[in-house]
Design an enzyme around this catalytic site. Structure first.
Site, mmCIF file in Angstrom:
data_model
loop_
_atom_site.group_PDB
_atom_site.id
_atom_site.type_symbol
_atom_site.label_atom_id
_atom_site.label_comp_id
_atom_site.label_asym_id
_atom_site.label_seq_id
_atom_site.Cartn_x
_atom_site.Cartn_y
_atom_site.Cartn_z
ATOM 1 N N LYS A 186 19.288 -5.066 -5.732
ATOM 2 C CA LYS A 186 18.277 -4.515 -6.636
ATOM 3 C C LYS A 186 18.209 -2.989 -6.639
ATOM 4 O O LYS A 186 17.767 -2.384 -7.613
ATOM 5 C CB LYS A 186 16.899 -5.059 -6.253
ATOM 6 C CG LYS A 186 16.707 -6.543 -6.521
ATOM 7 C CD LYS A 186 16.402 -6.799 -7.978
ATOM 8 C CE LYS A 186 15.889 -8.209 -8.220
ATOM 9 N NZ LYS A 186 15.591 -8.430 -9.637
ATOM 10 N N SER A 211 8.527 -10.092 -5.923
ATOM 11 C CA SER A 211 8.227 -10.816 -4.677
ATOM 12 C C SER A 211 8.833 -10.102 -3.474
ATOM 13 O O SER A 211 8.565 -10.454 -2.346
ATOM 14 C CB SER A 211 8.761 -12.248 -4.742
ATOM 15 O OG SER A 211 10.170 -12.245 -4.704
#
Length: 326
Positions: free
Chosen positions: A54, A77
């Protein structure tokens, strides 16, 4: 701002990110290759900054903000949360991160390390998007979405460019690519890069059982929404549906989708630890799970597996070690 996902825009992202991301290794296991009569190459994105792929998309997006855009907001999350918090800190910005109360402690702690404001919510009855948009308005902040964003997708695509280079260096053409999939940002970027180099490679999304919205959407040729009444230990991959930007890209690039059980993810985590000497989180292990649990025929094939993240709580990792490995 770049308005499409193409080899060119991914190459531009790679130039922007040069020296700012980890070029993660391709790992091999003689045991796996011999046992499955295959050549399996594991892209270890768990070794990326923040412990997951990410960071590529977050940093690519933040590097394109104006100097006036000093505040960013993201919801996640955990892996996107850490990535945005890290990219914001490194570039001198302030991040506000919206995270579920039940996020793995490793992800809460990993995000907190970078010093953002963390706002927790109850994922069963609150909307993270609503909360995030409220904070963005209040703070005059820029939202960095977890997957359905051109700059995020092109940043993730740099992992595919690296795979192209690493495989070409050793004279390997991949027959199969297996990549984890939540909202589809990683596989959209990665598949665009890989298909530009290896046109005949079959690329498969891999998702947790009951959260296989991309698999179903590919079959139905339209976006299918998950019921969200089920649970999974693969917390990183629990998007309720494919993205409006990611799905058309994946529909064009992917052969089909595969789903795996939580038990198969745990076995893959144990196998990654035993044979590749790395720690994966459940969502980061699903692509390996697909390869080693007979979900697809890898016999006599060159197989590229994307191991997308390694942010896992100790108790979950201990439970994977109690399962058998292959």
């Amino acid at each position: 701002m770049e308005n499409n996902v193409s080899l060119e825009t991914i190459l531009n992202a790679a130039k922007r990110l040069k020296g700012k991301i980890v070029k993660t290794p391709l790992l091999r296991s003689d045991y796996i290759d011999k046992n499955f009569n295959t050549k399996l190459f594991l892209k270890a994105e768990n070794l990326q900054t923040g412990g997951a792929f990410k960071f590529r998309g977050a940093m690519n997006t933040i590097l394109q903000l104006s100097k006036e855009e000093k505040q960013v907001v993201a919801w996640s999350s955990g892996n996107h949360a850490q990535a945005v918090a890290a990219a914001a800190k490194i570039t001198g910005r302030k991040a506000t991160i919206i995270m579920p109360k039940d996020s793995p402690q490793a992800k809460l702690d990993g995000t907190a390390f970078w010093g953002p404001s963390i706002v927790t919510y109850d994922r069963t009855n609150e909307s993270r998007e609503q909360i995030g948009r409220k904070y963005a308005k209040k703070l005059n902040a820029t939202i960095i979405p977890p997957f359905d964003d051109i700059n995020v997708i092109t940043g993730q695509g740099t992992a595919g460019l690296e795979c192209n280079e690493q495989l070409t260096d050793i004279g390997v053409i991949p027959d199969i690519v297996l990549c984890c999939c939540g909202g589809g940002g990683l596989i959209a970027g990665l598949s665009t890069a890989v298909k530009a180099k290896f046109k005949n490679t079959n690329i498969y999304s891999v998702e947790p059982e009951h959260f296989d919205d991309t698999k179903k959407s590919l079959l139905e040729n339209k976006i299918i929404v998950n019921s969200m009444i089920n649970t999974s230990i693969c917390d990183a991959l629990l998007a309720n549906k494919p993205g409006d930007i990611t799905f058309p890209i994946n529909k064009k690039n992917l052969t089909s989708g595969i789903s795996v059980t939580d038990e198969e993810a745990l076995i893959a985590m144990h196998s990654a630890y035993k044979y590749f000497k790395i720690v994966l989180e459940p969502g980061g292990a699903v692509a390996l799970a697909a390869a080693i649990s007979n979900k697809i025929n890898i016999n006599n094939k060159n197989v590229l597996v994307i191991a997308s993240g390694g942010n896992v709580d100790k108790n979950v990792f201990e439970s994977c070690l109690k399962t058998q490995s292959i």
